[in-house]
Write a protein that holds these residues in place. Structure first.
Motif, PDB file in Angstrom:
ATOM      1  N   LYS A  52       0.829  -1.210   0.000  1.00  0.00           N
ATOM      2  CA  LYS A  52       0.000   0.000   0.000  1.00  0.00           C
ATOM      3  C   LYS A  52       0.858   1.252   0.000  1.00  0.00           C
ATOM      4  N   GLU A  53       1.916   1.230   0.782  1.00  0.00           N
ATOM      5  CA  GLU A  53       2.821   2.380   0.816  1.00  0.00           C
ATOM      6  C   GLU A  53       3.543   2.526  -0.525  1.00  0.00           C
ATOM      7  N   GLY A  54       3.805   1.399  -1.168  1.00  0.00           N
ATOM      8  CA  GLY A  54       4.462   1.440  -2.468  1.00  0.00           C
ATOM      9  C   GLY A  54       3.596   2.095  -3.530  1.00  0.00           C
ATOM     10  N   PHE A  55       2.273   1.860  -3.478  1.00  0.00           N
ATOM     11  CA  PHE A  55       1.372   2.494  -4.445  1.00  0.00           C
ATOM     12  C   PHE A  55       1.387   4.015  -4.268  1.00  0.00           C
ATOM     13  N   LYS A  56       1.314   4.471  -3.021  1.00  0.00           N
ATOM     14  CA  LYS A  56       1.344   5.919  -2.760  1.00  0.00           C
ATOM     15  C   LYS A  56       2.653   6.537  -3.232  1.00  0.00           C
ATOM     16  N   ALA A  57       3.758   5.872  -2.904  1.00  0.00           N
ATOM     17  CA  ALA A  57       5.069   6.404  -3.281  1.00  0.00           C
ATOM     18  C   ALA A  57       5.255   6.379  -4.797  1.00  0.00           C
ATOM     19  N   GLY A  58       4.811   5.292  -5.435  1.00  0.00           N
ATOM     20  CA  GLY A  58       4.946   5.180  -6.887  1.00  0.00           C
ATOM     21  C   GLY A  58       4.154   6.245  -7.622  1.00  0.00           C
ATOM     22  N   THR A  59       2.931   6.509  -7.134  1.00  0.00           N
ATOM     23  CA  THR A  59       2.105   7.560  -7.752  1.00  0.00           C
ATOM     24  C   THR A  59       2.768   8.922  -7.625  1.00  0.00           C
ATOM     25  N   LYS A  60       3.345   9.168  -6.474  1.00  0.00           N
ATOM     26  CA  LYS A  60       4.032  10.449  -6.252  1.00  0.00           C
ATOM     27  C   LYS A  60       5.211  10.608  -7.224  1.00  0.00           C
ATOM     28  N   ILE A  61       5.968   9.526  -7.413  1.00  0.00           N
ATOM     29  CA  ILE A  61       7.131   9.573  -8.304  1.00  0.00           C
ATOM     30  C   ILE A  61       6.708   9.880  -9.742  1.00  0.00           C
ATOM     31  N   VAL A  62       5.701   9.135 -10.250  1.00  0.00           N
ATOM     32  CA  VAL A  62       5.312   9.338 -11.657  1.00  0.00           C
ATOM     33  C   VAL A  62       4.681  10.708 -11.869  1.00  0.00           C
ATOM     34  N   TRP A  63       3.988  11.234 -10.872  1.00  0.00           N
ATOM     35  CA  TRP A  63       3.401  12.562 -11.038  1.00  0.00           C
ATOM     36  C   TRP A  63       4.458  13.657 -11.028  1.00  0.00           C
ATOM     37  N   TYR A  64       5.525  13.453 -10.283  1.00  0.00           N
ATOM     38  CA  TYR A  64       6.633  14.406 -10.348  1.00  0.00           C
ATOM     39  C   TYR A  64       7.207  14.454 -11.764  1.00  0.00           C
ATOM     40  N   LEU A  65       7.225  13.299 -12.436  1.00  0.00           N
ATOM     41  CA  LEU A  65       7.718  13.252 -13.810  1.00  0.00           C
ATOM     42  C   LEU A  65       6.710  13.844 -14.793  1.00  0.00           C
ATOM     43  N   CYS A  66       5.417  13.661 -14.499  1.00  0.00           N
ATOM     44  CA  CYS A  66       4.367  14.153 -15.387  1.00  0.00           C
ATOM     45  C   CYS A  66       4.383  15.676 -15.518  1.00  0.00           C
ATOM     46  N   ILE A  67       4.640  16.358 -14.435  1.00  0.00           N
ATOM     47  CA  ILE A  67       4.522  17.823 -14.423  1.00  0.00           C
ATOM     48  C   ILE A  67       5.392  18.472 -15.501  1.00  0.00           C
ATOM     49  N   PRO A  68       6.719  18.227 -15.520  1.00  0.00           N
ATOM     50  CA  PRO A  68       7.515  18.884 -16.576  1.00  0.00           C
ATOM     51  C   PRO A  68       7.251  18.331 -17.967  1.00  0.00           C
ATOM     52  N   LEU A  69       7.026  17.008 -18.079  1.00  0.00           N
ATOM     53  CA  LEU A  69       6.843  16.408 -19.399  1.00  0.00           C
ATOM     54  C   LEU A  69       5.556  16.890 -20.059  1.00  0.00           C
ATOM     55  N   SER A  70       4.474  16.909 -19.301  1.00  0.00           N
ATOM     56  CA  SER A  70       3.197  17.385 -19.853  1.00  0.00           C
ATOM     57  C   SER A  70       3.293  18.850 -20.248  1.00  0.00           C
ATOM     58  N   PHE A  71       3.935  19.640 -19.408  1.00  0.00           N
ATOM     59  CA  PHE A  71       4.090  21.071 -19.664  1.00  0.00           C
ATOM     60  C   PHE A  71       4.879  21.312 -20.959  1.00  0.00           C
ATOM     61  N   LEU A  72       5.992  20.619 -21.116  1.00  0.00           N
ATOM     62  CA  LEU A  72       6.850  20.833 -22.279  1.00  0.00           C
ATOM     63  C   LEU A  72       6.188  20.368 -23.574  1.00  0.00           C
ATOM     64  N   TYR A  73       5.552  19.204 -23.545  1.00  0.00           N
ATOM     65  CA  TYR A  73       4.902  18.694 -24.751  1.00  0.00           C
ATOM     66  C   TYR A  73       3.682  19.531 -25.134  1.00  0.00           C
ATOM     67  N   LEU A  74       2.998  20.068 -24.131  1.00  0.00           N
ATOM     68  CA  LEU A  74       1.791  20.841 -24.398  1.00  0.00           C
ATOM     69  C   LEU A  74       2.123  22.206 -24.997  1.00  0.00           C
ATOM     70  N   LEU A  75       3.156  22.848 -24.462  1.00  0.00           N
ATOM     71  CA  LEU A  75       3.464  24.222 -24.861  1.00  0.00           C
ATOM     72  C   LEU A  75       4.554  24.338 -25.927  1.00  0.00           C
ATOM     73  N   PHE A  76       5.505  23.397 -25.942  1.00  0.00           N
ATOM     74  CA  PHE A  76       6.644  23.533 -26.860  1.00  0.00           C
ATOM     75  C   PHE A  76       6.902  22.268 -27.681  1.00  0.00           C
ATOM     76  N   PRO A  77       5.882  21.670 -28.259  1.00  0.00           N
ATOM     77  CA  PRO A  77       6.109  20.416 -28.998  1.00  0.00           C
ATOM     78  C   PRO A  77       7.036  20.576 -30.198  1.00  0.00           C
ATOM     79  N   HIS A  78       6.991  21.754 -30.836  1.00  0.00           N
ATOM     80  CA  HIS A  78       7.784  21.970 -32.046  1.00  0.00           C
ATOM     81  C   HIS A  78       9.284  21.872 -31.773  1.00  0.00           C
ATOM     82  N   ILE A  79       9.697  22.215 -30.539  1.00  0.00           N
ATOM     83  CA  ILE A  79      11.126  22.147 -30.195  1.00  0.00           C
ATOM     84  C   ILE A  79      11.614  20.697 -30.256  1.00  0.00           C
ATOM     85  N   PHE A  80      10.829  19.792 -29.665  1.00  0.00           N
ATOM     86  CA  PHE A  80      11.220  18.383 -29.623  1.00  0.00           C
ATOM     87  C   PHE A  80      11.046  17.718 -30.984  1.00  0.00           C
ATOM     88  N   LEU A  81      10.023  18.123 -31.714  1.00  0.00           N
ATOM     89  CA  LEU A  81       9.803  17.543 -33.037  1.00  0.00           C
ATOM     90  C   LEU A  81      10.918  17.925 -34.006  1.00  0.00           C
TER      91      LEU A  81
END
Length: 445
Positions: A310-339
């Motif tokens: 149970k603690e692993g699920f909470k910790a795992g969700t926290k980890i992936v959401w920390y990764l989601c924040i910058p990745l979603s932001f960059l792909y949403l606003l600046f996709p042309h840079i990566f493309l």
């Protein structure tokens, strides 16, 4: 170094274990990204489309390697967590022998059926020869793909996520350099891209397997572990087959979707090829972290510590959401840079389709990431029937909606829209099954 994941603060343990896994998958994805980068930048848009077209078929082969990785990893970590080293070694031997047979069958299938598979997805005539060339060379390297995946699964099962990271970081950077050398200096075209990947994956595989055997020799047992064990084969297949089916059907679904996309012309194909590589970089990262959580779950179940799941699920969700924040932001606003890494002087259609693809999908990374964490726990607990239900719900929705929505006025935008809908449905089911797991009544730490 081997690491016991059944002790220590679950969140700290997972952070230390999963961060090298995240780094590893970044470098793993560089293999395919490097191929697309070099093809798009130094050969042309059609070469990029050809590599991307073949990539969907190679994902079927990778699905089998991934399933063997997971099957070996979950069973190995279960016995490692329970300190049953004799069965652990026997499970590894059994998995390697079984995986060799699977790999041989796939090589024969790929060698004899590459043309059929490419025709099946409506590969345009102008892309067919390069697509087949890339696919044929890739099939020759399948043993490297398989045994490297088995080796990394064993490292993860033993709690070691750093060693694969070291191998991948060196080989992936080398792959980029050799890609450019073969294409720009030796003018080998698409074959140069494929041979560079073949060479670097081969070196990584040989090094990884050698270190695995050295590491296992240092773990002493009272009796010599059997080379092959049918009960352990059954345990291996119980995990591996659903994982293979999951990834295979996802790949088949992607091939069907690729066939639909191919009807929109080479510009959209090239745009999708670039966009899907960037999307797969993110989703595969979440999947790899989910695999790490499978090892964590399996070790703790082997040690009879359900409350840590149970603690692993909470910790795992926290980890992936920390990764989601910058990745979603960059792909949403600046996709042309990566493309821009893939498309040099792209057509308007290629750039538009790729940009829309990333902007539609990226806000929903917060959804799919939670599903993959929950799936990791279900897989680590051998709850494979529930795992498959959640996965196939997502896949079937995406394929069916992609087919029908592409026939509407939305066109290829309807295909892009099918992803978030499937993700949402699959996530709801995965979370429901996780909440009903055997750790439900376990007392939290």
């Amino acid at each position: 170094m081997n690491k016991d994941l059944t002790i220590g603060n679950p969140e700290k343990v997972l952070w230390k274990f999963c961060l090298p896994l995240f780094g590893s998958i970044i470098f793993q994805q560089l293999y395919n990204i490097a191929d697309s980068f070099v093809a798009g930048r130094f050969i042309g848009e059609e070469a990029l489309a050809a590599v991307g077209n073949s990539y969907e078929i190679t994902l079927i082969f990778i699905a089998f390697a991934f399933g063997c990785n997971i099957g070996c990893s979950v069973i190995t970590s279960r016995y490692f967590g329970g300190k049953d080293y004799e069965n652990m070694k026997s499970a590894i031997n059994t998995a390697m022998i079984s995986s060799s047979a699977i790999c041989l069958i796939l090589m024969l299938t790929g060698t004899l059926g590459s043309s059929f598979l490419l025709k099946l997805i409506n590969t345009p005539k102008e892309l067919f020869d390069d697509s087949k060339l890339y696919l044929d060379i890739y099939v020759l390297g399948l043993p490297f793909v398989f045994f490297y995946n088995i080796a990394t699964g064993i490292f993860s099962a033993l709690g070691d996520s750093k060693t694969p990271f070291y191998f991948l970081s060196v080989s992936s950077i080398s792959n980029i350099a050799i890609d450019i050398l073969f294409v720009k200096q030796f003018h080998l075209g698409v074959s140069g891209v494929a041979f560079a990947t073949f060479l670097c994956q081969g070196i990584s595989c040989i090094l990884a397997v050698s270190v695995v055997f050295f590491r296992l020799c240092k773990i002493k047992t009272e009796k010599k572990a059997p080379l092959f064990c049918f009960p352990l084969l059954k345990q291996f297949l119980t995990i591996a087959i659903p994982s293979i089916l999951q990834q295979s059907f996802i790949s088949i679904g992607n091939i069907i979707i690729q066939g639909v996309i191919n009807g929109f012309g080479s510009g959209v194909i090239a745009g999708y090829s670039a966009g899907v590589k960037l999307n797969n970089l993110v989703v595969t990262s979440f999947t790899t972290l989910g695999n790490g959580i499978s090892n964590y779950t399996s070790q703790n179940i082997g040690a009879h510590k359900l409350q840590r799941v149970k603690e692993g699920f909470k910790a795992g969700t926290k980890i992936v959401w920390y990764l989601c924040i910058p990745l979603s932001f960059l792909y949403l606003l600046f996709p042309h840079i990566f493309l821009g890494f893939f498309l040099e002087n792209p057509s308007a259609e290629a750039l538009k389709s790729a940009t829309l693809f990333l902007r539609i999908l990226s806000p929903f990374y917060f959804v799919i990431s939670v599903k993959l964490v929950a799936d990791g726990i279900l897989r680590g607990a051998s709850m494979m029937n529930k795992f498959m239900i959640a996965t196939f719900t997502d896949l079937i929705l995406r394929v069916v909606l992609a087919f029908f929505l592409s026939k509407t006025q939305l066109g290829y935008i309807g295909i892009w829209t099918s992803w978030p809908i499937g993700w949402i449905a699959g996530t709801c089911i995965s979370i429901y099954f996780y909440a009903k797991g055997p750790w439900k009544k376990a007392k939290s730490i």
